[in-house]
Write a protein that holds these residues in place. Sequence first.
Motif: not given
Length: 472
Positions: A370-384
């Motif tokens: 079951k695929l997870s949400k991306s925010d458990i691994i990476s997140v977009d933050f102030i253009d990073m």
Amino acid sequence: MKKILTLVFVSVLGGIIALSAYTFFLNNEQIVTIEDGNKQPSFLNANYNAKTTNVLNANTPDFTLAAENTIHSVVHVKNTSLVTGGQTLQDLIYGRQSKQRAQVGTGSGVIVSPDGYIITNNHVIAGSDKISITLNDNRTYEAQLIGTDEKTDIALLKIDAEDDLPAIEFGDSDTAKIGEWVLAVGNPFNLTSTVTAGIISAKARDLSGRNSQSFIQTDAAVNPGNSGGALVNSTGQLIGINTAISSQTGSYIGYSFAVPSNIAKKVIQDIIEYGDVQEGILGVSILNRNSKEALEKGINEIEGVYVSEVEEKSGAKKAGIRNGDIIKRLDNIEVSKFSDLSGYLKTKRPDDVINVEVLRDNEIKSIPVKLSKSDIISVDFIDMELRNLPQKFKKETNINEGVVVQSNNNKFLYTKLGIRPGYIITGINDIPIKTVEDISDFVAKYGSNAQDNIFKLEYMNTRLERKEVIFR
């Protein structure tokens, strides 16, 4: 006397015989020559078809129907933006503001619904102040930008027409075959649609070098104005959005690349339904087959991709995928390199279940994940793009807290602080940053004003030297 008469008689008789023979053979030779002279060459009839011609005709596709079904679905896209020119000496002397001028960019787009939704490339409309669409029948409309996705270079536009528009039918890009005939259809110079033909040269091509792309490669001629146009199969179904060419001159020299239709379709559906792209994460790190570690392990020539690490809390971890597994297939898609894997995952959303076939201890195992949400691994933050620290890195450095910069499009942080991929963010406003969840909490608190509310940033550079900067 008698002998003389006998000799004369024999001579005359010999002459008669010789003359008769000469006349006989000469007449026969003339007859043969005349017959040959009147004989006509054996030309083939105009309607004669050799067997080889029949074979070629049977195997060569007829693109006329595909072209007819496609050209009216491909539109011309004009992007108008206002740019400020450089200040002249007179401007400086008299304190005048630099004049703004209109800058126009063009490309192509594809109508994907009768009510006016149009796909194009993000780079075709980037920075636009006004977007106009010209249909193949020369009607022109102002377009609304619905949403974009820079990662896949896809943008979604909408126009309001008086009647239903000729929408193209989506095909299944996963089933497209190498060697299959395709058409590239564009509307590059506002001269109505143009069509070129070629074959699929390769699939899951990555031009970035970061395994983040999964293009269809073709040898159909595609020039810059064709960006955003349609790549269709021999039945006229959309299997790709033409995006890039491989060229040092800016013009087509042999290869072109298209975003697979399954990825493009999923991106625009997400934009319409959610407002942004929903990324489904498997939660594994893949060992680069050309890396020193891969060479040392002797796995540089494996068929599949080698799992070097499984992320905590990910669907892969929960399903039982382990370090050292070799992923061979996702559902019905064979995986031979990372771009095969990443390309298929781009067609999926969080909570989708896919069947992962792995090779473990010389046995094939099928594991539903079951695929997870991306925010458990990476997140977009102030253009990073920020990512949790890999477990291997934690063990090697004994650094257990922080988030690593995966990519940085924040011009201020890059130019002023030198923050680039590989840097580690360890604290914001004296709040320790342990994982991307802490970043998500900060964003939830300040929303779009997150950067304006940062007064202190703590980080480590690639040499793991600790730094901090105070903005106020």
